[in-house]
Design an enzyme around this catalytic site. Structure first.
Site, PDB file in Angstrom:
ATOM      1  N   THR A 182       0.805  -1.170  -0.092  1.00 12.01           N
ATOM      2  CA  THR A 182      -0.178  -0.019  -0.066  1.00 12.01           C
ATOM      3  C   THR A 182       1.021   1.244   0.054  1.00 12.01           C
ATOM      4  OG1 THR A 182      -1.821   1.380   1.195  1.00 12.01           O
ATOM      5  CG2 THR A 182      -0.332  -0.128   2.617  1.00 12.01           C
ATOM      6  N   LYS A 223      -3.411   3.426   6.597  1.00 12.46           N
ATOM      7  CA  LYS A 223      -3.875   2.381   6.162  1.00 12.46           C
ATOM      8  C   LYS A 223      -3.029   1.273   6.674  1.00 12.46           C
ATOM      9  CE  LYS A 223      -5.565   1.101   2.313  1.00 12.46           C
ATOM     10  NZ  LYS A 223      -5.955   0.777   0.902  1.00 12.46           N
ATOM     11  N   GLU A 251      -4.461  -0.060 -10.604  1.00 11.52           N
ATOM     12  CA  GLU A 251      -5.879  -0.009 -10.071  1.00 11.52           C
ATOM     13  C   GLU A 251      -6.901   0.366 -11.310  1.00 11.52           C
ATOM     14  OE1 GLU A 251      -6.967   2.294  -6.398  1.00 11.52           O
ATOM     15  OE2 GLU A 251      -5.347   1.083  -5.349  1.00 11.52           O
ATOM     16  N   ASP A 297      -8.344  -2.329  -1.096  1.00  6.87           N
ATOM     17  CA  ASP A 297      -9.236  -1.273  -1.591  1.00  6.87           C
ATOM     18  C   ASP A 297     -10.374  -0.814  -0.610  1.00  6.87           C
ATOM     19  OD1 ASP A 297      -9.041   0.675  -3.584  1.00  6.87           O
ATOM     20  OD2 ASP A 297     -10.645  -0.262  -4.763  1.00  6.87           O
ATOM     21  N   GLY A 299      -8.608  10.799   5.403  1.00  4.68           N
ATOM     22  CA  GLY A 299      -9.872  10.799   4.490  1.00  4.68           C
ATOM     23  C   GLY A 299     -10.984  11.350   4.828  1.00  4.68           C
ATOM     24  N   ASP A 312     -12.781  10.236   7.344  1.00  5.75           N
ATOM     25  CA  ASP A 312     -12.998   9.907   8.988  1.00  5.75           C
ATOM     26  C   ASP A 312     -13.786  11.150   9.222  1.00  5.75           C
ATOM     27  OD1 ASP A 312     -12.272   7.367   9.050  1.00  5.75           O
ATOM     28  OD2 ASP A 312     -10.051   7.927   9.738  1.00  5.75           O
ATOM     29  N   LYS A 341     -13.257   4.123  16.249  1.00  5.14           N
ATOM     30  CA  LYS A 341     -12.871   3.627  14.867  1.00  5.14           C
ATOM     31  C   LYS A 341     -12.035   2.323  14.798  1.00  5.14           C
ATOM     32  CE  LYS A 341     -10.806   4.641  10.188  1.00  5.14           C
ATOM     33  NZ  LYS A 341      -9.627   5.008   9.427  1.00  5.14           N
ATOM     34  N   ARG A 359     -11.818  -1.537   8.344  1.00  5.96           N
ATOM     35  CA  ARG A 359     -10.538  -2.075   8.077  1.00  5.96           C
ATOM     36  C   ARG A 359     -10.472  -3.164   9.373  1.00  5.96           C
ATOM     37  NH1 ARG A 359      -8.429   2.183   7.024  1.00  5.96           N
ATOM     38  NH2 ARG A 359      -8.948   1.500   4.881  1.00  5.96           N
TER      39      ARG A 359
HETATM   40  P1  ITT Z   1      -3.445   2.013  -1.847  1.00  2.60           P
HETATM   41  O1  ITT Z   1      -2.054   2.390  -1.943  1.00  2.60           O
HETATM   42  O2  ITT Z   1      -3.459   0.818  -0.784  1.00  2.60           O
HETATM   43  O3  ITT Z   1      -4.406   1.732  -2.842  1.00  2.60           O
HETATM   44  P2  ITT Z   1      -5.393   4.372  -1.275  1.00  2.60           P
HETATM   45  O4  ITT Z   1      -4.954   5.836  -0.420  1.00  2.60           O
HETATM   46  O5  ITT Z   1      -5.499   4.499  -2.643  1.00  2.60           O
HETATM   47  O6  ITT Z   1      -4.162   3.325  -0.713  1.00  2.60           O
HETATM   48  P3  ITT Z   1      -7.700   3.212  -1.025  1.00  2.60           P
HETATM   49  O7  ITT Z   1      -7.967   3.087  -2.555  1.00  2.60           O
HETATM   50  O8  ITT Z   1      -8.224   1.715  -0.466  1.00  2.60           O
HETATM   51  O9  ITT Z   1      -6.490   3.542  -0.597  1.00  2.60           O
HETATM   52  O10 ITT Z   1      -9.004   4.127  -0.388  1.00  2.60           O
HETATM   53  C1  ITT Z   1      -9.673   5.090  -1.013  1.00  2.60           C
HETATM   54  C2  ITT Z   1      -9.975   6.449  -0.440  1.00  2.60           C
HETATM   55  O11 ITT Z   1     -10.840   5.972   0.410  1.00  2.60           O
HETATM   56  C3  ITT Z   1      -8.543   6.704   0.375  1.00  2.60           C
HETATM   57  O12 ITT Z   1      -7.458   7.446  -0.305  1.00  2.60           O
HETATM   58  C4  ITT Z   1      -9.376   7.504   1.530  1.00  2.60           C
HETATM   59  O13 ITT Z   1      -9.568   8.979   1.197  1.00  2.60           O
HETATM   60  C5  ITT Z   1     -10.707   6.882   1.508  1.00  2.60           C
HETATM   61  N1  ITT Z   1     -10.523   6.019   2.866  1.00  2.60           N
HETATM   62  C6  ITT Z   1     -10.185   4.505   2.721  1.00  2.60           C
HETATM   63  N2  ITT Z   1     -10.227   4.060   3.971  1.00  2.60           N
HETATM   64  C7  ITT Z   1     -10.636   4.987   4.875  1.00  2.60           C
HETATM   65  C8  ITT Z   1     -10.849   5.008   6.223  1.00  2.60           C
HETATM   66  O14 ITT Z   1     -10.563   4.165   7.044  1.00  2.60           O
HETATM   67  N3  ITT Z   1     -11.077   6.208   6.564  1.00  2.60           N
HETATM   68  C9  ITT Z   1     -11.298   7.384   6.043  1.00  2.60           C
HETATM   69  N4  ITT Z   1     -11.156   7.646   4.391  1.00  2.60           N
HETATM   70  C10 ITT Z   1     -10.713   6.139   3.976  1.00  2.60           C
END
Ligand code: ITT
Length: 178
Positions: free
Chosen positions: A6, A11, A35, A61, A136, A138, A157, A163
């Site tokens: 990731t 995360k 992706e 994801d 993000g 949250d 959370k 998660r």
């Molecule tokens: P990867 O490299 O793992 O893909 P990413 O930031 O692209 O990391 P995701 O595609 O899984 O992560 O998530 C998409 C978006 O959703 C992420 O950028 C956040 O803005 C939001 N998001 C994911 N999980 C979240 C959480 O636990 N709390 C708040 N926002 C979250």
């Protein structure tokens, strides 16, 4: 040892804490993978894993699916967060009474074969951004049955999140408890 591929440090930190409860060590690996644009998180994860030539790794994801917006931003969560931010989601829901939403997470693990796990948490979109913990979406997500956003109550959370649920499934699988 297991590797979480990731680019998202937040995360990773959350996953590390959840795995620690199971005595499983996890390390972050930054390996770029495609992706794809798809309708579901499952498809994105399955396609991503296919292109990763490593074992004992997982990818995740996640996304926020708002009921009254037909599931938007959903698979576009990252793009919407990066380009428009939480304010745009709040604007779309201005004067909207029905504020239900679901945070979903899909994990794909590559061991001997491929295993897919899902986790979700239901809640509502707050009227305004609240709190500074987490990342993000949250600050605008209030889990069902509670009054605070995930960003106001990070312990909440860590107890309830999409998660937490998905990583717990993977941890149980790895410890042979599923
Ligand atoms: P990867 O490299 O793992 O893909 P990413 O930031 O692209 O990391 P995701 O595609 O899984 O992560 O998530 C998409 C978006 O959703 C992420 O950028 C956040 O803005 C939001 N998001 C994911 N999980 C979240 C959480 O636990 N709390 C708040 N926002 C979250």
């Amino acid at each position: 040892m297991i590797y979480f591929i990731t680019s998202n440090e937040n995360k990773f930190k959350e996953a590390k804490e959840i795995f620690a409860e199971y005595g499983i060590e996890v390390e972050q690996k930054k390996v770029p993978y495609p992706e794809i644009q798809a309708d579901t998180l499952e498809e994105v994860v399955e396609e991503g894993l296919k292109s990763i030539d490593e074992e004992n790794v997982f990818i995740e994801d996640a996304g926020l699916f708002v009921d009254s917006l037909g599931g938007f931003p959903g698979v576009y969560s990252r793009y919407v967060e990066d380009t428009l931010g939480n304010g745009a989601v709040l604007k779309l829901l201005k004067d909207v009474k029905e504020r239900g939403a679901v945070f979903k997470s899909v994990v794909g693990y590559k061991g001997n074969g491929i295993k897919i796990f899902t986790g979700k948490v239901e809640g509502d979109i707050a009227e305004s951004e609240k709190g500074t913990a987490g990342f993000g979406y949250d600050p605008i997500f209030v889990p069902k049955g509670f009054n605070n956003t995930f960003a106001e109550d990070f312990n909440l959370k860590m107890r309830l999140s999409h998660r937490k649920q998905v990583m717990e499934k993977l941890a149980k699988h790895l410890s042979g408890k599923d």
